[in-house]
Every structure is written in structure tokens, then in C-alpha cells.
Design an enzyme around this catalytic site. Structure first.
Site, short mmCIF file in Angstrom:
data_model
loop_
_atom_site.label_atom_id
_atom_site.label_comp_id
_atom_site.label_asym_id
_atom_site.label_seq_id
_atom_site.Cartn_x
_atom_site.Cartn_y
_atom_site.Cartn_z
N ARG A 1 39.69 7.74 -12.83
CA ARG A 1 40.48 8.58 -13.73
C ARG A 1 40.90 9.90 -13.07
NH1 ARG A 1 37.89 7.96 -19.81
NH2 ARG A 1 39.18 6.20 -20.44
N LYS B 1 31.80 -6.99 -30.59
CA LYS B 1 32.15 -7.07 -32.01
C LYS B 1 33.61 -7.42 -32.28
CE LYS B 1 29.75 -3.19 -33.21
NZ LYS B 1 30.33 -1.97 -33.56
N GLY C 1 37.01 -0.36 -20.95
CA GLY C 1 36.03 0.03 -19.93
C GLY C 1 35.35 -1.12 -19.21
N GLY D 1 39.97 2.61 -25.91
CA GLY D 1 40.40 2.72 -27.31
C GLY D 1 41.89 3.02 -27.44
C1 3PG Z 1 37.34 7.16 -23.38
O1 3PG Z 1 36.63 7.17 -22.38
O2 3PG Z 1 37.44 6.18 -24.14
C2 3PG Z 1 38.17 8.36 -23.64
O3 3PG Z 1 37.94 9.33 -22.68
C3 3PG Z 1 37.92 8.87 -25.04
O4 3PG Z 1 36.60 9.25 -25.18
P1 3PG Z 1 35.98 9.28 -26.65
O5 3PG Z 1 35.90 7.84 -27.09
O6 3PG Z 1 34.63 9.94 -26.52
O7 3PG Z 1 36.92 10.08 -27.53
MG MG Z 2 36.02 5.36 -25.86
#
Ligand code: 3PG
Ligand code: MG
Length: 349
Positions: free
Chosen positions: A37, A178, A306, A329
Site C-alpha cells: 500500500r 461468512k 486482504g 471492504g
Molecule cells: C482496510 O485495511 O480495510 C482499510 O484500511 C480500512 O480499514 P478499516 O476497516 O479499519 O476502516
Molecule cells: Mg477492512
């Protein structure tokens, strides 16, 4: 899709620029464990520096700090060190973790003012956080002339292609724990796919009850394990022959082969979520087989989330994937057809 205006159209010469990047990277022993990132944020920073910005101040959150004690653990200092190794320019500065400020996650305007203060322009390049309406991603965009960074635009372009006319067959692969987390994207995007392949623990939930408006393809065999443990007794078993009390911790070889064959024929692919507990190598064959098939396919392939991204990186396959998203997300919410608050706050391009 509505596209925000690009940083490339901004006049930045002699200006002080606040950049929101997503530098929320994994840390290990106080050092950056994966700098993907950080590297992804560089093109926008270099563009601003090359075009004569007077100062470039980067801000980001890191982790989910809750208490004061968490501050040492989630300090941006290791990230700042790594960024300065990659881009050495005195005009570049990194602020401390935005989530150390209680206003950040409340989209508090006072905190946004603090961030904006002393800057002339705001550039949001934090695609991975664009689904959050926080001070540094949303409120601040209303206080300064706001632009989208190159990574944010590239993510919208690549992921957005999946929402348009795609080459077929279009295969969607989903896994992970999930169903709930994936339901909206499965309904919105999966409804347009030709084949939807499901692995991971969520496949069991789907076998009991498929909440979607179309049929999906589920594993026919699994790697059955006597317990949820790395060294558990384990063997391949057909889904209807898993011994009582045993768990399926990966898709089985028959399923891996069947899924692989479908994936290799695809012309468009979206993959989110591992097929099993791949961080334990004994239960990683299914995820590895899917990753290799995605890389082999002559398709427009996008991987988001991820764990599946981590599998792709660990296997060294990223070069053979059309687009590896920096958003988890955020990529799912975009593909659900939702507008992301961090994007909506920037004027249209
Ligand atoms: C992530 O890694 O999904 C983003 O950086 C957002 O992080 P967060 O889910 O803690 O808001
Ligand atoms: Mg996240």
C-alpha cells in the site's frame, strides 16, 4: 459510474497539498511487514512533487487503535520511515495516525479543519478507506479544493469495468468465513456472472440455505480435519462423507480441479476470499489452485480483499493478474453498486 476529478487537472505549483493515502499496512515487530500500500501511494506523491508542490503532507489511519496504550503499537513512524526510504524529498511529511484523534471516525468537522489548516489543496488517494466517511476521507474534502489521486482513479477504473459490459464467460469466485459479508456483492455482481464458485466456510452455510436469487457452485469434496488446528488429523473427503465432528478446512482436490478448469476458461474473473485456512499450509492447496488458475486464465482478472490478495502476493502471481486491488471492504462496497463516501465528496471530473 460518476468519476471524481483527477489530481492531474490540479494546479499544484507552489501549493501546500494534504494527501489522504491508505497506509494501513501490516506491521511486525515494529516494522512494515508488507509495503504494497505504501508503494501504491507513490505515483500520486511523485506527481505532486514533480509538479512543484511546496509541501506534501500525507495522512492515513493505521489499524484500529482504541486506547492511549494502543498509540505506541499503531504509530505511523515505521510507515514514515519506509516511505522516506522509497521517496526521499524534504517536502514530503507524514502525519501521525489519524485515528489517534477521537474525531476522525465520527467524521468530525473540527478535526477536519485541523487537517485542512495550512493546506491549499486536498487529494484523496485512499481507495482502501473510501468506504469510510471519516474526517480525513470525507469532511476535509468539503474544506479544501478536493481531487482524486491516481490510485483511487485506477481502482475505480479497474473495478468499475466489472460493473459494465464484460467479456464472457464471467466467473466470480468467493470464499472466506461468512456469507453475510459477501451477500450484497454476490447478489449485485454475481447475478451478472455466468458461474459463481463458492469455497471457504461460507460454502457450508450456502449448502444449508442459498439466500441468493440464482444457483451457485459448491465444493463436492473438502479437506476434512479432526479439529480446527494446524496439526489436526486431515484427509480429503466427499462433502457427504465428512466424519461426525470433523471440519472442512479447505476445498478438496476434486473441487480444486473442477474450479480450476472453469476459471481457466473464463474471460472475466473477480475473486474475493480464500478457499480454506490457507495460512496453514496443509489447508492452502485449494486457495493456491484457485490463485494459479486465475493467473493462468487469459481473462481480465481482478482480485480484491486482504486474504486473497495476500495469497496472490505470497505465490508471486501478482504480475499475472490484471488488477490486484488495494481495497478490501472498499472494493466490495463499490462492486455492491454503492457510492463510496470518500469518492462522493470529491467534485466530479
Ligand atoms: C482496510 O485495511 O480495510 C482499510 O484500511 C480500512 O480499514 P478499516 O476497516 O479499519 O476502516
Ligand atoms: Mg477492512
Amino acid at each position: 459510474m460518476r468519476l471524481p476529478r483527477s489530481v492531474e487537472t490540479a494546479d499544484v505549483e507552489g501549493k501546500r497539498v494534504l494527501v489522504r493515502a491508505d497506509l494501513n499496512v501490516p506491521l511486525a515487530d515494529g516494522e512494515v511487514a508488507d509495503d504494497t500500500r505504501i508503494r501504491a501511494a507513490i505515483p500520486t506523491l511523485e506527481l505532486l512533487l514533480a509538479r512543484g508542490a511546496e509541501a506534501v503532507t500525507v495522512c492515513s489511519h493505521l489499524g484500529r487503535p482504541k486506547t492511549e496504550e494502543d498509540h505506541a503499537k499503531y504509530s505511523m513512524l515505521p510507515v514514515e520511515r519506509r516511505l522516506h526510504e522509497l521517496v526521499s524529498d524534504e517536502r514530503l511529511q507524514v502525519l501521525e495516525n489519524t485515528r489517534f484523534h477521537p474525531g476522525e471516525t465520527k467524521n468530525d468537522e473540527a478535526y477536519a479543519r485541523e487537517l485542512a489548516d495550512g493546506n491549499d489543496l486536498y487529494v484523496n488517494d485512499a481507495f482502501g478507506s473510501a468506504h469510510r466517511a471519516h474526517s480525513s476521507t470525507e469532511a476535509v474534502a468539503h474544506l479544501l479544493p478536493a481531487y482524486a489521486g491516481l490510485l483511487l482513479l485506477a481502482e475505480l477504473d479497474h473495478l468499475g469495468r466489472l460493473l459494465g459490459d464484460v467479456e464472457r464467460p464471467f466467473v466470480l469466485i468467493s470464499g472466506g468465513a461468512k456469507v453475510d459479508d459477501k451477500l450484497a456483492v454476490l447478489e449485485h455482481l454475481g447475478g451478472r456472472a455466468d458461474r459463481v464458485l463458492i469455497g471457504g466456510k461460507m460454502a457450508e452455510e450456502m449448502r444449508e440455505h442459498n439466500p441468493l436469487s440464482y444457483p451457485v457452485e459448491l465444493p463436492t469434496d473438502v479437506i476434512a480435519a479432526s479439529a480446527f488446528a494446524e496439526d489436526a488429523e486431515a484427509r480429503p473427503a466427499s462433502v457427504d462423507a465428512v466424519p461426525d465432528g470433523w471440519l472442512g478446512l479447505d476445498i478438496g482436490p476434486e473441487t480444486a480441479q473442477a474450479f480450476g478448469a472453469i476459471i481457466r476458461e473464463a474471460r472475466t474473473i473477480f475473486w474475493n476470499g480464500p478457499m480454506g485456512v490457507f495460512e496453514w499450509s496443509r489447508f492452502g492447496d485449494g486457495t493456491r489452485a484457485v490463485a494459479e488458475a486465475v493467473a493462468d486464465a487469459t481473462a481480465y482478472s481482478v482480485v480484491g480483499g486482504g486474504d486473497s490478495v495476500r495469497a496472490i502476493q505470497e505465490l508471486g502471481l501478482a504480475e499475472r493478474i490484471s488488477w490486484v486491488s488495494t481495497g478490501g471492504g472498499a472494493s466490495l462496497e463499490l462492486l455492491e453498486g454503492r457510492e463510496l463516501p470518500g469518492v462522493a465528496a470529491i467534485p466530479e471530473g
